[in-house]
Scaffold this motif. Structure first.
Motif, mmCIF file in Angstrom:
data_model
loop_
_atom_site.group_PDB
_atom_site.id
_atom_site.type_symbol
_atom_site.label_atom_id
_atom_site.label_comp_id
_atom_site.label_asym_id
_atom_site.label_seq_id
_atom_site.Cartn_x
_atom_site.Cartn_y
_atom_site.Cartn_z
ATOM 1 N N GLN A 25 -0.461 -3.001 -0.298
ATOM 2 C CA GLN A 25 -1.561 -2.332 -1.003
ATOM 3 C C GLN A 25 -2.272 -3.314 -1.942
ATOM 4 O O GLN A 25 -3.501 -3.376 -1.981
ATOM 5 C CB GLN A 25 -1.013 -1.144 -1.805
ATOM 6 C CG GLN A 25 -2.110 -0.347 -2.520
ATOM 7 C CD GLN A 25 -1.559 0.668 -3.508
ATOM 8 O OE1 GLN A 25 -0.451 0.515 -4.017
ATOM 9 N NE2 GLN A 25 -2.336 1.700 -3.786
ATOM 10 N N LYS A 26 -1.470 -4.108 -2.644
ATOM 11 C CA LYS A 26 -2.029 -5.094 -3.582
ATOM 12 C C LYS A 26 -2.897 -6.119 -2.841
ATOM 13 O O LYS A 26 -4.014 -6.437 -3.243
ATOM 14 C CB LYS A 26 -0.870 -5.778 -4.317
ATOM 15 C CG LYS A 26 -1.293 -6.804 -5.361
ATOM 16 C CD LYS A 26 -0.078 -7.224 -6.205
ATOM 17 C CE LYS A 26 -0.441 -8.353 -7.148
ATOM 18 N NZ LYS A 26 0.055 -9.659 -6.720
ATOM 19 N N LEU A 85 -6.174 -4.667 -1.531
ATOM 20 C CA LEU A 85 -7.151 -4.497 -2.619
ATOM 21 C C LEU A 85 -7.807 -5.839 -2.952
ATOM 22 O O LEU A 85 -9.021 -5.924 -3.148
ATOM 23 C CB LEU A 85 -6.478 -3.919 -3.870
ATOM 24 C CG LEU A 85 -6.203 -2.409 -3.852
ATOM 25 C CD1 LEU A 85 -5.247 -2.023 -4.987
ATOM 26 C CD2 LEU A 85 -7.501 -1.616 -3.975
ATOM 27 N N SER A 93 -8.020 -0.774 2.144
ATOM 28 C CA SER A 93 -7.572 -0.881 0.752
ATOM 29 C C SER A 93 -7.913 0.364 -0.057
ATOM 30 O O SER A 93 -8.873 1.074 0.241
ATOM 31 C CB SER A 93 -8.198 -2.107 0.090
ATOM 32 O OG SER A 93 -9.586 -1.900 -0.103
ATOM 33 N N GLU A 135 -6.598 2.095 -4.246
ATOM 34 C CA GLU A 135 -5.534 2.206 -5.259
ATOM 35 C C GLU A 135 -4.915 3.605 -5.236
ATOM 36 O O GLU A 135 -3.924 3.872 -5.900
ATOM 37 C CB GLU A 135 -6.068 1.865 -6.658
ATOM 38 C CG GLU A 135 -7.275 2.667 -7.083
ATOM 39 C CD GLU A 135 -7.783 2.254 -8.465
ATOM 40 O OE1 GLU A 135 -7.019 1.626 -9.215
ATOM 41 O OE2 GLU A 135 -8.937 2.592 -8.784
#
Length: 487
Positions: free
Chosen positions: A351-352, A355, A362, A364
């Motif tokens: 996920q990081k 992003l 992507s 958050e």
């Protein structure tokens, strides 16, 4: 335009000017006397309660004895006629007298007072604004989405939102705010004309009190409820602009599904909530619709973007999945916890990275997707609970799971609205080099037919539930847009 100009400067104007602005905002300017058909008889079974509550309200205002009598009569008449015309009973927990307090400050004739009260009730007070009502379950999910630590603390103390916020919601804060603050709140509220703002304003008030709430860990349940309930009383007129700015910021960070799935909380329709509506009291976390998940990551915008986590067993995921989804096998949680812990670590790392790279996958906001079949999704619910226990913010669930995704894509393609939708589902079997990678960077190219094959093979369930006619349309669509495939 007159409304916009007037409210910005309204603090400098008289009650008469504010009355004019509010009537424009509530769309009751020039409306006739709704009370005219009524005989004026005050004879409801709960009339004594209505009279006493009306008196208590007027006792809070500094008015002469003569004005007092007239105002008690106005309030009692408005509430009584509203009950009679809507065929509902007035009960002690209702905040209607509080709701009339800011309107009384406008010195309106009785007919305008009723029209304004009716319009506010109709547009801005949610249905089921009663103990354990649907709006409070929705509010708890919103609090959990943005402030999981605070939500968890209140859950542990068994403090439900209706125990402290029923009058906030039922009176648009006039129950606890001084008259000048209430007027400033309503000026902004009517200018925005968005009934869902109440949820976000309540959220900001709680966020503002978070430190005090969490530091009062040793306090009794009643003490915390009393402290919470009184929170809006600390607001001052100069705080209101910031309050609304923050509310709108949090709103921009919330899935639109919250609003779209709950539109029937507001408005004049007396139609009951549909049976298939999600029971929010049983929801683990905020549900998000499949169309929103698909659209959010296509639009290069600042709003909500989802990182989709597919929690189905590996064989189901491999057979077909959303091209941008990350796989987290929920079975691992019980079978091999150490592997599960590694998978969660990989998920957060993926996920990081997505992003940072600006990938189409992507986001958050973590959105968990199961199969959509209750017995299979029990393990996914355990995974969800795991993330919620860690106080992870922005956690949601794809409503209807992978089955809803399949059905939506079939519907979209049968309608012929957007043939690109057919490339949303990919398979990890075979040697398809063009299929999506873990972060969803590459999709099947439109002409290769592989996305179509995967879609057809994996849509059996969605198609079975449709008519033969629809099935024929789907087959015809595929034959016209791709090379023939073996079933």
């Amino acid at each position: 335009m007159e409304m916009e100009r007037g409210i910005i400067q309204v603090q400098e104007h008289s009650a008469e000017h504010r009355a004019k602005m509010w009537k424009i905002a509530l769309n009751v300017s020039g409306k006739g006397d709704s009370l005219s058909p009524w005989d004026g008889v005050l004879d409801l079974p709960e009339q004594t309660l209505i009279h006493n509550r009306s008196q208590q309200l007027i006792d809070q205002l500094k008015v002469s004895e003569e004005e007092r009598r007239d105002m008690v009569s106005d309030v009692e008449s408005v509430i009584t006629f509203y009950c009679k015309s809507r065929n509902i009973s007035f009960t002690p927990e209702l905040s209607w007298p509080h709701l009339l307090k800011p309107l009384l400050g406008l010195q309106l004739p009785r007919s305008d007072l009723y029209n304004c009260f009716y319009a506010v009730m109709n547009k801005y007070i949610p249905r089921e604004c009663v103990p354990n009502g649907r709006p409070f379950h929705l509010y708890r999910l919103l609090l959990q989405y943005h402030e999981p630590e605070l939500c968890s603390f209140l859950d542990t103390k068994k403090i439900t939102p209706d125990s402290y916020a029923i009058n906030w919601m039922g009176s648009l804060f006039s129950s606890h705010c001084p008259p000048d603050v209430t007027q400033a709140v309503w000026d902004c509220y009517l200018r925005q004309a968005d009934p869902f703002l109440i949820f976000f304003l309540m959220l900001i008030i709680l966020v503002n009190a978070k430190e005090a709430i969490l530091s009062d860990d040793g306090g009794s349940k009643e003490d915390i409820i009393n402290m919470l309930e009184a929170s809006p009383s600390h607001l001052e007129s100069e705080d209101i602009e910031d309050l609304f700015s923050l509310a709108q910021y949090y709103q921009s960070k919330t899935p639109l599904s919250l609003r779209k799935m709950n539109q029937n909380l507001f408005g004049s329709s007396l139609v009951a909530l549909k049976e298939e509506d999600t029971d929010l009291s049983q929801a683990l976390c905020l549900p998000v619709s499949v169309p929103e998940i698909l659209q959010a990551n296509q639009l290069q915008q600042d709003g909500v973007r989802f990182f989709v986590v597919d929690c189905r067993p590996a064989e189901q995921y491999n057979a077909g999945h959303l091209s941008t989804a990350f796989h987290l096998d929920s079975d691992l949680m019980l079978q091999t916890p150490s592997e599960f812990a590694l998978s969660v670590k990989s998920l957060l790392e993926a996920q990081k990275q997505s992003l940072e790279s600006g990938s189409i996958a992507s986001g958050e906001h973590l959105c968990f997707m199961g199969s959509g079949r209750e017995e299979e999704d029990m393990y996914m619910n355990m995974v969800l609970a795991h993330f919620l226990q860690k106080n992870k913010e922005y956690v949601s669930i794809a409503k209807g799971g992978f089955m809803a995704l399949q059905k939506h894509l079939v519907d979209m393609n049968i309608e012929g609205l957007d043939s690109s939708y057919i490339h949303w589902i990919v398979s990890t079997s075979g040697s398809h080099s063009s299929l999506s990678s873990a972060d969803g960077e590459s999709l099947s190219s439109p002409g290769d037919g592989k996305g179509v094959k995967s879609l057809v093979n994996k849509m059996t369930f969605a198609l079975k539930s449709k008519s033969v006619n629809v099935k024929e349309k789907m087959i015809s669509f595929i034959e016209n847009t791709a090379t023939p495939v073996d079933r």
